[in-house]
Design an enzyme around this catalytic site. Sequence first.
Site, PDB file in Angstrom:
ATOM      1  N   SER A 140      92.259  98.587  44.681  1.00 33.08           N
ATOM      2  CA  SER A 140      93.656  98.183  44.579  1.00 33.08           C
ATOM      3  C   SER A 140      93.877  97.481  43.246  1.00 33.08           C
ATOM      4  CB  SER A 140      94.027  97.232  45.721  1.00 33.08           C
ATOM      5  OG  SER A 140      95.330  96.697  45.532  1.00 33.08           O
ATOM      6  N   TYR A 152      92.936  89.711  51.197  1.00 30.46           N
ATOM      7  CA  TYR A 152      92.956  91.154  50.944  1.00 30.46           C
ATOM      8  C   TYR A 152      92.556  91.433  49.499  1.00 30.46           C
ATOM      9  CZ  TYR A 152      94.885  95.776  49.941  1.00 30.46           C
ATOM     10  OH  TYR A 152      95.048  97.072  49.520  1.00 30.46           O
TER      11      TYR A 152
END
Length: 235
Positions: A140, A152
């Site tokens: 990501s 995350y």
Amino acid sequence: MGDPVFMITGASRGIGAATAELAAAAGYRLVLTSRHPEDLVNLGTRLGGPDRVWAAGCDVTAWHELAFLASRVEEEWGSIDVVFANAGSSVVTSFTTDQGAPPPDWSDMVLTNICGPAYTARATMPALMRSTGHLVLTGSAAGRGTRPGNLYSATKWAVTALAQNIRAECTETGVRVTLLQPGLTDTTAIPKTRTTEPKLAPADVGRAVLYAVSQPTTVDVNEILIRPTGQGPYR
């Protein structure tokens, strides 16, 4: 030997499903996995049925499920040529407030996002070495910078390191390793606070995957960072 085999974890929706559509159009046979195999039925039927699509219930945090599936696919379909370790999870976290998910709910995200791609890579690597195939991992853009209170983001930092470490071990095997780092993408996992921001479509990310795996075997696309137009570098 039939058409090359493209395995995608987390294939039931979002980036995984969009990549499956593109891979099918490119002539691959597909192995699609999800924790909820019922979610794959319609997708599998649309993309070619059982002769072209192997839909499997598989939890990427369960090593033995992945190892068993990889062994069966190679035995019955002859090879595994591309593996897209895409399955992921996201919850909102904070270390200083009660906002977001409570800490006991964080563990599934950590296991899915870190052990998931690690187990997927290990389970499929023997087949990939035999086929001199390609491993793609979904990281990501959040794994490139600091996000206050964001666990995350930390898991995606780990995927960045994982991809680099796997690539370093694979240099003599012929296996190529690509780290995919999408920015905000229009999936069901978008936090409500970010719904008005620019977003990539899942197919935008899928096209990046197909770009990487379609290169000549002499080319290893190490990393792809892709953001929607208008997204800042620290979002």
